[in-house]
Design a protein around this motif. Structure first.
Motif, PDB file in Angstrom:
ATOM      1  N   VAL A 259       7.666   4.499   0.160  1.00 43.30           N
ATOM      2  CA  VAL A 259       6.669   3.439   0.350  1.00 43.30           C
ATOM      3  C   VAL A 259       7.375   2.132   0.726  1.00 43.30           C
ATOM      4  O   VAL A 259       6.905   1.376   1.578  1.00 43.30           O
ATOM      5  N   ALA A 260       8.509   1.893   0.112  1.00 42.49           N
ATOM      6  CA  ALA A 260       9.255   0.659   0.423  1.00 42.49           C
ATOM      7  C   ALA A 260       9.644   0.628   1.900  1.00 42.49           C
ATOM      8  O   ALA A 260       9.536  -0.413   2.562  1.00 42.49           O
TER       9      ALA A 260
ATOM     10  N   GLU B 285       6.529  -0.135   3.947  1.00 40.70           N
ATOM     11  CA  GLU B 285       6.133  -1.547   3.856  1.00 40.70           C
ATOM     12  C   GLU B 285       7.085  -2.445   4.647  1.00 40.70           C
ATOM     13  O   GLU B 285       6.659  -3.399   5.305  1.00 40.70           O
TER      14      GLU B 285
ATOM     15  N   LYS C 173       6.210  -2.144   8.286  1.00 44.43           N
ATOM     16  CA  LYS C 173       5.015  -2.903   8.642  1.00 44.43           C
ATOM     17  C   LYS C 173       5.342  -4.389   8.795  1.00 44.43           C
ATOM     18  O   LYS C 173       4.901  -5.051   9.736  1.00 44.43           O
ATOM     19  N   LYS C 174       6.131  -4.889   7.866  1.00 42.58           N
ATOM     20  CA  LYS C 174       6.494  -6.308   7.905  1.00 42.58           C
ATOM     21  C   LYS C 174       7.266  -6.655   9.190  1.00 42.58           C
ATOM     22  O   LYS C 174       7.112  -7.750   9.744  1.00 42.58           O
TER      23      LYS C 174
END
Ligand SMILES: *Cc1c(COP(=O)(O)O)cnc(C)c1O
Length: 393
Positions: free
Chosen positions: A36-37, A40, A43-44
């Protein structure tokens, strides 16, 4: 730093292990993350160059192609978009706001003129056209709200050249962004960014893909902020490019220098031969000493590619039709930049507003392909003979 031809053969992310010479095609809309990290973080960083997050925002093939185009143009960042026209309008879409004014060369590619005069003007952007030979005189047209100056050198159909350093200096003095459509020459023959443009737009559809079998555009700029702003705007309007097409374009880049060199030689040979024919009133080719902007071509270009226009010594449309239809090796079709020769009757008067084109003699734009130049000349000769033969001759 290697020479451009070497860079184009070697550009692309190095891969290790037993591997194909050319980066393989990787199709993907969804990309998988281990954690998940990671997802994320992806996405950033979605507007960062090289970041693989979602297919629309960039795939490995697109990034490999874009890095190679940056090398070609002498820029830092490139972004691929679905067509050359999308590349032409993206800088305006990104940087011009309602109330801003853009200055556009009068010899702009006609579909781009359509976007500027219709779509952007309708959305509150003031569009003014200028003489492509304006040079430093563009200073007179610069107003406080002039946000962007749009160039194309040589101009479509009639091949006027810009004095880019002089125009860029005047534009930059007023804080305007300079965009140049570099489709004709590509960075291989014309380093528009080094001459003063901030953004190069081009149709990879033409010489880069080089085989008339795909549509693609690409913009190149010098700094990360410009890249991010254009990538964000491109995403807002939903652009995405198929990995297949950028893969084809990357393949095209490998051989671009040898193809361009051949187009250049064939184009000049045809242009010189045509200049000696009585049926031809004028040849518009920047590589000929007779071209009014030949000195700029000698200063700013290292080659001329295969595209140029001839003006027939007739105003009779039927005669011009007879000429182009008598050609066997030149196809009748739009676009250019592929390996094949093409001929297209063109109307220069219709597509301009700041300058006049009053000579009614008919223009035919020719694209010299990669065929044998002697065969092309023989074809032109028989077609001129067929069209211009007079009874009793
Ligand atoms: C063809 C062309 C374009 C547009 O490219 P497409 O890929 O056909 O949309 C833009 N600028 C110039 C100068 C062109 O010749």
């Amino acid at each position: 730093m290697h020479k451009p031809a070497t860079q184009l053969v070697h550009a692309g992310k190095p891969r290790t292990g037993i591997r194909a010479v050319n980066p393989p095609l990787e199709r993907g809309s969804t990309f998988l993350f281990d954690t998940v990290a990671d997802l994320e973080a992806g996405k950033k960083a979605r507007l960062q160059p090289g970041n693989v997050f979602y297919g629309r925002l960039g795939t490995p093939n697109a990034y490999e192609f874009e890095d190679a185009v940056s090398a070609l143009e002498g820029g830092a960042y490139s972004l691929s978009v679905p067509s050359g026209l999308a590349a032409c309008v993206l800088p305006v879409l990104t940087f011009a706001r309602p109330g801003d004014r853009i200055l556009v060369t009068d010899t702009v590619y006609d579909p781009a003129r359509g976007s500027f005069s219709s779509f952007f003007a309708r959305n509150g952007i003031e569009v003014a056209y200028f003489d492509p030979r304006i040079g430093a005189g563009i200073k007179e047209l610069m107003t406080d709200n002039t946000r962007l100056v749009y160039l194309e050198s040589p101009g479509s159909l009639t091949f006027e050249l810009h004095d880019i350093p002089a125009i860029a200096q005047a534009a930059h003095a007023q804080g305007a962004i300079v965009v140049c459509d570099n489709t004709y020459a590509t960075g291989f023959f014309h380093q528009a960014l080094a001459l003063g443009a901030d953004i190069v737009a081009q149709a990879a559809t033409k010489y880069i893909i080089g085989h008339s079998d795909g549509m693609l555009g690409v913009v190149t700029c010098k700094d990360a902020d410009t890249y991010r702003a254009m990538k964000e705007a491109s995403n807002w309007v939903g652009h995405g490019v198929a990995p297949d097409i950028v893969w084809m374009a990357q393949r095209g880049l490998r051989t671009l220098p040898v193809r361009l060199q051949r187009h250049h030689e064939n184009g000049l040979e045809l242009a010189r031969w045509l200049e000696g024919r009585s049926e031809i009133a004028r040849v518009l080719h920047p590589g000929l000493p007779s071209h009014p902007d030949h000195a700029i071509w000698q200063r700013d270009f290292t080659g001329a590619t295969g595209l140029f226009t001839v003006q027939l010594d007739t105003t009779d449309k039927a005669q011009a039709v007879k000429f182009v239809e008598a050609l066997h090796l030149f196809g009748l079709g739009f676009s250019w930049g592929g390996y094949e020769s093409l001929a297209l009757m063109a109307d220069a008067a219709e597509a301009r507003s700041a300058t006049e084109w009053s000579d009614p003699r008919i223009l035919v734009r020719l694209h010299a392909g990669l065929e044998d130049a002697g065969d092309l000349i023989a074809d032109l000769e028989q077609a001129l003979d067929a069209a211009f033969a007079r009874n009793g001759d």
